[in-house]
Design a protein around this motif. Structure first.
Motif, PDB file in Angstrom:
ATOM      1  N   LEU A   1       0.964  -1.117   0.068  1.00  0.00           N
ATOM      2  CA  LEU A   1      -0.266  -0.079   0.084  1.00  0.00           C
ATOM      3  C   LEU A   1       0.839   1.302   0.047  1.00  0.00           C
ATOM      4  O   LEU A   1       0.789   2.365  -0.601  1.00  0.00           O
ATOM      5  CB  LEU A   1      -0.822  -0.041   1.063  1.00  0.00           C
ATOM      6  N   ASN A   2       1.953   1.026   0.624  1.00  0.00           N
ATOM      7  CA  ASN A   2       2.955   2.361   0.680  1.00  0.00           C
ATOM      8  C   ASN A   2       3.462   2.691  -0.520  1.00  0.00           C
ATOM      9  O   ASN A   2       3.628   3.771  -1.106  1.00  0.00           O
ATOM     10  CB  ASN A   2       3.965   2.267   1.678  1.00  0.00           C
TER      11      ASN A   2
ATOM     12  N   ILE B   1       2.836   6.069  -3.126  1.00  0.00           N
ATOM     13  CA  ILE B   1       3.851   6.917  -3.118  1.00  0.00           C
ATOM     14  C   ILE B   1       4.090   6.895  -5.135  1.00  0.00           C
ATOM     15  O   ILE B   1       4.160   7.985  -5.379  1.00  0.00           O
ATOM     16  CB  ILE B   1       5.239   6.284  -2.780  1.00  0.00           C
ATOM     17  N   THR B   2       3.836   5.712  -5.592  1.00  0.00           N
ATOM     18  CA  THR B   2       4.168   5.433  -6.954  1.00  0.00           C
ATOM     19  C   THR B   2       2.968   6.222  -7.641  1.00  0.00           C
ATOM     20  O   THR B   2       3.172   7.030  -8.736  1.00  0.00           O
ATOM     21  CB  THR B   2       4.085   4.153  -7.351  1.00  0.00           C
ATOM     22  N   GLY B   3       1.802   6.181  -7.217  1.00  0.00           N
ATOM     23  CA  GLY B   3       0.728   6.483  -8.026  1.00  0.00           C
ATOM     24  C   GLY B   3       0.536   8.077  -7.908  1.00  0.00           C
ATOM     25  O   GLY B   3       0.400   8.730  -9.000  1.00  0.00           O
ATOM     26  N   LEU B   4       0.959   8.710  -6.854  1.00  0.00           N
ATOM     27  CA  LEU B   4       0.992  10.083  -6.806  1.00  0.00           C
ATOM     28  C   LEU B   4       1.969  10.814  -7.699  1.00  0.00           C
ATOM     29  O   LEU B   4       2.069  11.744  -8.106  1.00  0.00           O
ATOM     30  CB  LEU B   4       1.221  10.818  -5.346  1.00  0.00           C
TER      31      LEU B   4
ATOM     32  N   LEU C   1       9.521  12.115  -1.654  1.00  0.00           N
ATOM     33  CA  LEU C   1       9.432  11.276  -2.874  1.00  0.00           C
ATOM     34  C   LEU C   1       8.164  11.688  -3.726  1.00  0.00           C
ATOM     35  O   LEU C   1       8.063  11.090  -4.705  1.00  0.00           O
ATOM     36  CB  LEU C   1       9.107  10.031  -2.270  1.00  0.00           C
ATOM     37  N   ILE C   2       7.330  12.493  -3.395  1.00  0.00           N
ATOM     38  CA  ILE C   2       5.949  12.615  -4.258  1.00  0.00           C
ATOM     39  C   ILE C   2       6.215  14.260  -4.813  1.00  0.00           C
ATOM     40  O   ILE C   2       5.888  14.605  -5.910  1.00  0.00           O
ATOM     41  CB  ILE C   2       4.697  12.594  -3.483  1.00  0.00           C
TER      42      ILE C   2
ATOM     43  N   ALA D   1       7.422   6.409 -15.520  1.00  0.00           N
ATOM     44  CA  ALA D   1       7.346   6.683 -14.341  1.00  0.00           C
ATOM     45  C   ALA D   1       6.949   5.790 -13.252  1.00  0.00           C
ATOM     46  O   ALA D   1       7.472   5.701 -12.077  1.00  0.00           O
ATOM     47  CB  ALA D   1       6.545   8.069 -14.216  1.00  0.00           C
ATOM     48  N   PHE D   2       6.181   5.012 -13.661  1.00  0.00           N
ATOM     49  CA  PHE D   2       5.919   3.751 -12.591  1.00  0.00           C
ATOM     50  C   PHE D   2       7.053   3.037 -12.476  1.00  0.00           C
ATOM     51  O   PHE D   2       7.228   2.661 -11.192  1.00  0.00           O
ATOM     52  CB  PHE D   2       4.546   2.999 -13.316  1.00  0.00           C
ATOM     53  N   GLN D   3       7.606   2.497 -13.420  1.00  0.00           N
ATOM     54  CA  GLN D   3       8.763   1.793 -13.358  1.00  0.00           C
ATOM     55  C   GLN D   3       9.838   2.403 -12.189  1.00  0.00           C
ATOM     56  O   GLN D   3      10.589   1.960 -11.296  1.00  0.00           O
ATOM     57  CB  GLN D   3       9.412   1.246 -14.480  1.00  0.00           C
TER      58      GLN D   3
END
Length: 301
Positions: free
Chosen positions: A91-92, A96-99, A161-162, A222-224
């Motif tokens: 979930l973390n 972080i990745t989604g935002l 990170l975001i 960006a996701f990767q």
């Protein structure tokens, strides 16, 4: 004078016609063989991870190693994630990745639109600055950024990170967006302006649908990058409850310092860690190829 009747053309040489088809089939088969050989270099490590993930602790170090285990331990896919609290770290990572993906892609597309479609002094120099910044290794800014985020109270939070992704995106993504926007005729902008649309309406209603391969390509990259980012979370996050999976996977091995870790549990957890980026790529791979191929068909202006 007596004339001879016209003679029929000779029948086609079936052997000669079959010869080019045979060469084409042989060429196709050779290409498939080369592709299979190259892909096996990448597939074999994944197959080895899978067979280790299904082995027991003692079977991992068998000599000689065996590709197929004697017994399949599917429980490793439960015990491994449980050892590092996988659901919480998952979930973390998703948060972080989604935002980061949303902010990085959106701001990069907006910057690329401004550099490609708007006319303002110094836009070409500004574009060169963006491109030149890609030559700087990210490690150069680690110390000043760490000091900055610590001074403003962002240490041990997700904000380092975001937030940077929302403040200009990524120079590579800005370059990709600009190149893709340049491939769209300016007559589309003029037609939209005649209908009374402003730049925001043109960007949202006209340009984003036309540049779908570009921003989907950026989203995949960006996701990767965010999903596999290990250094930045390691620097800015102290509390283990806030770690993403990239740091959690590393701690899986380090917690067994002084003893041999359970590699079968680690490989089982690592396979689960790899699934989200693989799923994202396979779902959007068609747009990914289109987005990269468009870079070679752009006229600089």
């Amino acid at each position: 004078m007596k004339t001879s009747p016209p003679t029929a053309p000779p029948p086609p040489d079936s052997a000669g016609a079959a010869r080019p088809r045979g060469r084409a089939a042989a060429r196709t088969a050779s290409w498939y063989a080369v592709a299979l050989l190259i892909s096996s270099v990448m597939i074999l490590p994944i197959l080895w991870m899978l067979t280790v993930a299904l082995k027991g602790p003692s079977a991992v170090f068998e000599v000689p190693p065996k590709l197929l285990p004697h017994e399949f331990h599917f429980k490793n896919f439960i015990d491994g994630p449980k050892a590092i609290h996988f659901p919480r770290l998952l979930l973390n990572s998703l948060a972080i990745t989604g935002l980061s993906v949303i902010g990085g892609v959106m701001t990069s597309m907006m910057a690329g639109y401004a550099l490609a479609r708007l006319r303002f002094p110094g836009r070409r120099i500004l574009f060169y600055v963006f491109v030149g910044s890609m030559l700087l290794p990210p490690v150069v800014g680690i110390i000043p950024l760490f000091q900055l985020f610590k001074d403003i109270g962002w240490y041990d939070t997700w904000l380092p990170l975001i937030v940077p992704a929302w403040l200009g995106g990524n120079p590579l993504f800005i370059f990709l967006a600009r190149q893709y926007f340049l491939s769209i005729p300016h007559s589309i902008d003029e037609a939209a302006k005649v209908d009374g649309a402003g730049h925001l309406r043109i960007f949202v209603s006209v340009m984003l649908p036309l540049t779908r391969p570009a921003w989907i390509t950026m989203s995949i990259l960006a996701f990767q990058m965010s999903w596999n980012d290990y250094l930045n979370p390691l620097i800015y996050l102290y509390s283990s409850q806030k770690w993403p999976l990239s740091v959690g996977m590393a701690s899986f091995v380090s917690q067994f310092a002084g003893q041999t870790p359970d590699w079968n549990l680690y490989m089982a957890t690592n396979l689960l860690y790899m699934l989200p980026p693989l799923a994202v790529f396979f779902v959007a791979q068609r747009y990914f190829i289109q987005g990269l191929s468009a870079l070679g068909t752009v006229n600089q202006r």
